[in-house]
Design a protein around this motif. Sequence first.
Motif, PDB file in Angstrom:
ATOM      1  N   ASP A   1       4.333  -3.858   7.920  1.00 18.41           N
ATOM      2  CA  ASP A   1       5.341  -2.980   8.544  1.00 18.41           C
ATOM      3  C   ASP A   1       5.779  -1.714   8.069  1.00 18.41           C
ATOM      4  OD1 ASP A   1       6.077  -5.112  10.514  1.00 18.41           O
ATOM      5  OD2 ASP A   1       6.806  -6.071   8.699  1.00 18.41           O
ATOM      6  N   PHE A   2       5.616  -1.773   6.548  1.00 20.13           N
ATOM      7  CA  PHE A   2       5.662  -0.499   6.034  1.00 20.13           C
ATOM      8  C   PHE A   2       4.820   0.313   6.232  1.00 20.13           C
ATOM      9  CE2 PHE A   2       4.872   1.833   1.690  1.00 20.13           C
ATOM     10  CZ  PHE A   2       6.170   2.616   1.521  1.00 20.13           C
ATOM     11  N   VAL A   3       3.499   0.011   6.181  1.00 21.52           N
ATOM     12  CA  VAL A   3       2.449   1.051   6.570  1.00 21.52           C
ATOM     13  C   VAL A   3       2.592   1.451   7.879  1.00 21.52           C
ATOM     14  CG1 VAL A   3      -0.180   1.116   6.782  1.00 21.52           C
ATOM     15  CG2 VAL A   3       0.761  -0.050   4.650  1.00 21.52           C
ATOM     16  N   TRP A   4       2.871   0.616   8.962  1.00 23.30           N
ATOM     17  CA  TRP A   4       2.864   0.971  10.259  1.00 23.30           C
ATOM     18  C   TRP A   4       3.941   2.333  10.590  1.00 23.30           C
ATOM     19  CZ3 TRP A   4       6.768   1.284  13.845  1.00 23.30           C
ATOM     20  CH2 TRP A   4       6.413   1.526  15.366  1.00 23.30           C
ATOM     21  N   ILE A   5       5.145   2.367   9.793  1.00 28.11           N
ATOM     22  CA  ILE A   5       6.073   3.344   9.766  1.00 28.11           C
ATOM     23  C   ILE A   5       5.479   4.630   9.037  1.00 28.11           C
ATOM     24  CG2 ILE A   5       8.512   3.781   9.184  1.00 28.11           C
ATOM     25  CD1 ILE A   5       9.300   0.705   9.261  1.00 28.11           C
ATOM     26  N   LEU A   6       4.979   4.333   8.185  1.00 27.89           N
ATOM     27  CA  LEU A   6       4.693   5.527   7.382  1.00 27.89           C
ATOM     28  C   LEU A   6       3.569   6.470   8.126  1.00 27.89           C
ATOM     29  CD1 LEU A   6       6.298   4.523   5.377  1.00 27.89           C
ATOM     30  CD2 LEU A   6       4.881   5.190   3.510  1.00 27.89           C
ATOM     31  N   ASN A   7       2.383   5.495   8.800  1.00 26.05           N
ATOM     32  CA  ASN A   7       1.286   6.115   9.437  1.00 26.05           C
ATOM     33  C   ASN A   7       1.743   6.901  10.661  1.00 26.05           C
ATOM     34  OD1 ASN A   7      -0.237   4.862   7.687  1.00 26.05           O
ATOM     35  ND2 ASN A   7      -1.089   3.221   8.897  1.00 26.05           N
ATOM     36  N   ARG A   8       3.111   6.363  11.075  1.00 24.07           N
ATOM     37  CA  ARG A   8       3.608   7.197  12.309  1.00 24.07           C
ATOM     38  C   ARG A   8       3.646   8.998  11.791  1.00 24.07           C
ATOM     39  NH1 ARG A   8       5.911   4.722  16.410  1.00 24.07           N
ATOM     40  NH2 ARG A   8       7.577   6.427  16.541  1.00 24.07           N
ATOM     41  N   LEU A   9       3.931   8.990  10.519  1.00 20.91           N
ATOM     42  CA  LEU A   9       4.236  10.392   9.955  1.00 20.91           C
ATOM     43  C   LEU A   9       2.853  10.793   9.408  1.00 20.91           C
ATOM     44  CD1 LEU A   9       7.864   9.601   8.577  1.00 20.91           C
ATOM     45  CD2 LEU A   9       7.124  10.763  10.684  1.00 20.91           C
TER      46      LEU A   9
ATOM     47  N   LEU B   1      12.813   1.740   8.505  1.00 23.33           N
ATOM     48  CA  LEU B   1      12.641   1.110   7.280  1.00 23.33           C
ATOM     49  C   LEU B   1      13.834   0.233   6.507  1.00 23.33           C
ATOM     50  CD1 LEU B   1      10.333   1.075   4.942  1.00 23.33           C
ATOM     51  CD2 LEU B   1      11.131   2.872   3.983  1.00 23.33           C
ATOM     52  N   MET B   2      14.965   0.626   6.827  1.00 24.58           N
ATOM     53  CA  MET B   2      16.172  -0.032   6.353  1.00 24.58           C
ATOM     54  C   MET B   2      16.205  -1.517   7.243  1.00 24.58           C
ATOM     55  SD  MET B   2      19.247   2.863   6.601  1.00 24.58           S
ATOM     56  CE  MET B   2      19.097   4.206   5.474  1.00 24.58           C
ATOM     57  N   LEU B   3      15.585  -1.895   8.017  1.00 17.54           N
ATOM     58  CA  LEU B   3      15.514  -3.049   8.735  1.00 17.54           C
ATOM     59  C   LEU B   3      15.157  -4.203   7.834  1.00 17.54           C
ATOM     60  CD1 LEU B   3      14.319  -2.562  12.408  1.00 17.54           C
ATOM     61  CD2 LEU B   3      16.307  -3.045  11.824  1.00 17.54           C
ATOM     62  N   PHE B   4      14.167  -3.716   6.584  1.00 12.96           N
ATOM     63  CA  PHE B   4      13.914  -4.959   5.921  1.00 12.96           C
ATOM     64  C   PHE B   4      13.592  -4.226   4.390  1.00 12.96           C
ATOM     65  CE2 PHE B   4      10.123  -2.221   7.720  1.00 12.96           C
ATOM     66  CZ  PHE B   4       9.304  -2.070   6.675  1.00 12.96           C
ATOM     67  N   ALA B   5      13.882  -3.172   4.172  1.00 11.05           N
ATOM     68  CA  ALA B   5      13.960  -2.470   2.787  1.00 11.05           C
ATOM     69  C   ALA B   5      15.142  -2.012   2.501  1.00 11.05           C
ATOM     70  CB  ALA B   5      12.833  -1.521   2.825  1.00 11.05           C
TER      71      ALA B   5
ATOM     72  N   GLN C   1      12.456  -6.856  16.749  1.00 15.20           N
ATOM     73  CA  GLN C   1      11.144  -7.511  16.256  1.00 15.20           C
ATOM     74  C   GLN C   1      10.437  -6.216  15.256  1.00 15.20           C
ATOM     75  OE1 GLN C   1       7.818  -8.328  18.993  1.00 15.20           O
ATOM     76  NE2 GLN C   1       8.264 -10.453  18.186  1.00 15.20           N
ATOM     77  N   LEU C   2      10.073  -6.820  14.209  1.00 15.92           N
ATOM     78  CA  LEU C   2       9.410  -5.736  13.474  1.00 15.92           C
ATOM     79  C   LEU C   2       7.904  -5.721  13.957  1.00 15.92           C
ATOM     80  CD1 LEU C   2      10.541  -6.687   9.883  1.00 15.92           C
ATOM     81  CD2 LEU C   2      11.409  -5.014  11.330  1.00 15.92           C
ATOM     82  N   PRO C   3       7.144  -4.670  13.624  1.00 18.73           N
ATOM     83  CA  PRO C   3       5.829  -4.143  14.506  1.00 18.73           C
ATOM     84  C   PRO C   3       4.742  -4.900  14.238  1.00 18.73           C
ATOM     85  CG  PRO C   3       6.460  -2.499  13.220  1.00 18.73           C
ATOM     86  CD  PRO C   3       7.522  -3.466  13.208  1.00 18.73           C
ATOM     87  N   VAL C   4       4.359  -5.413  12.873  1.00 14.45           N
ATOM     88  CA  VAL C   4       3.214  -6.141  12.382  1.00 14.45           C
ATOM     89  C   VAL C   4       3.645  -7.415  12.167  1.00 14.45           C
ATOM     90  CG1 VAL C   4       1.700  -6.313  10.456  1.00 14.45           C
ATOM     91  CG2 VAL C   4       2.538  -4.021  11.356  1.00 14.45           C
TER      92      VAL C   4
ATOM     93  N   ARG D   1      11.282  13.474   1.976  1.00 14.36           N
ATOM     94  CA  ARG D   1      12.138  12.611   2.872  1.00 14.36           C
ATOM     95  C   ARG D   1      11.644  12.157   4.231  1.00 14.36           C
ATOM     96  NH1 ARG D   1      18.728  12.449   3.071  1.00 14.36           N
ATOM     97  NH2 ARG D   1      18.961  10.742   4.334  1.00 14.36           N
ATOM     98  N   LEU D   2      11.889  10.915   4.428  1.00 15.12           N
ATOM     99  CA  LEU D   2      11.230  10.425   5.808  1.00 15.12           C
ATOM    100  C   LEU D   2      12.247  11.141   6.740  1.00 15.12           C
ATOM    101  CD1 LEU D   2      10.591   6.784   5.410  1.00 15.12           C
ATOM    102  CD2 LEU D   2       8.947   8.562   4.811  1.00 15.12           C
ATOM    103  N   THR D   3      11.466  11.127   8.267  1.00 18.19           N
ATOM    104  CA  THR D   3      12.402  11.363   9.192  1.00 18.19           C
ATOM    105  C   THR D   3      13.501  10.508   9.533  1.00 18.19           C
ATOM    106  OG1 THR D   3      11.077  10.571  10.856  1.00 18.19           O
ATOM    107  CG2 THR D   3      10.487  12.654  10.439  1.00 18.19           C
ATOM    108  N   SER D   4      14.589  10.871  10.067  1.00 18.00           N
ATOM    109  CA  SER D   4      15.908   9.925  10.250  1.00 18.00           C
ATOM    110  C   SER D   4      15.275   8.632  11.006  1.00 18.00           C
ATOM    111  CB  SER D   4      16.943  10.542  10.981  1.00 18.00           C
ATOM    112  OG  SER D   4      17.772   9.798  11.033  1.00 18.00           O
TER     113      SER D   4
END
Length: 311
Positions: free
Chosen positions: A298-306, A274-278, A101-104, A265-268
């Motif tokens: 979902d994209f913003v949620w992932i990037l905000n983690r970093l 991100l590959m789940l939907f992009a 399940q995607l986060p947002v 480059r993003l962390t692994s």
Amino acid sequence: MFDEKWKNKMYQLRQIKSHILSLIHFHAFEDDKMKPVHFQRLIPPIQRLIKSDFFGDVRDWMGYESNETETQILLDWLSSLGEIAKLANGYYLPLPLRTVQLPVSKTLILLSNMGEPKTISSYNYYGCGGGYVEDDDKLPMLTICEWMSSLTISEFIQILMSEEPIKLNEEPTEIFLPQKKRKWYPFHANIVSNVKLYIAKYTVKYGEPLYFWVERKKHNTYYYKIPIDYLDIAKYALENKANIKITTKCTRIKEDLMYVRFTRRLTSPEEKMLMLFAFPLHLIRSFEWIVPLQHHGDFVWILNRLGIEVV
């Protein structure tokens, strides 16, 4: 005009991925009882297939690694996504169907499917998983963090600071400073004289290098050991704590798609999320991505983690 050759790469990737999953499943159950499949049974048929002219674009997408075959790159990649299970001594196992399940958006992405069941909609799906699927109580569902364990930068710092600092007297081999442009520098005392925070690398004669998070406070220097698997998140955490602003610009290329180019480059783990939907335009050099607008949250949620801000 934006080059749309990536569409061929995405289509070919889905074809070769379906073939690999089917082949592993076939060999694992050929005696009516599941058993591990050795890579030697997988590499010859998959390598013959991927070397054909039809899969030229997906070979280009993977990039070139001199010490690995294309098949081995794909097997490692699929196991890192949780599409197949990688065992010791070169063995693989198929995994059951399940959803993430995607986060947002709360969209469900299917994993480990060999084809396209009727429940899946591949229309407007640009990820590397099995496609979208409607909520189904019969399929196990994982949250994105259950599927891909990782730390945010704040969680990383909290865990790091909970450890007792280590005393070191030897000088490091190289240091990583919090700067706009990432770079390792040979260690010189005058470089760090005015730096309060950096990462130190110690080269070990027989073994992997050791990395330490270094904080200088008044007349004391504190060293916190960084596990090798967390070096990438440590760099982001260092930059964030030094108030270095990292932004990513999104450019709309179609009504429903964005083109994104990262400066780092993003962390692994976040890359896999991100590959789940992009879709990355390259597997090895994954700085450029195609991201659906419907998954902007979902994209913003992932990037905000970093600590990355989306423009």
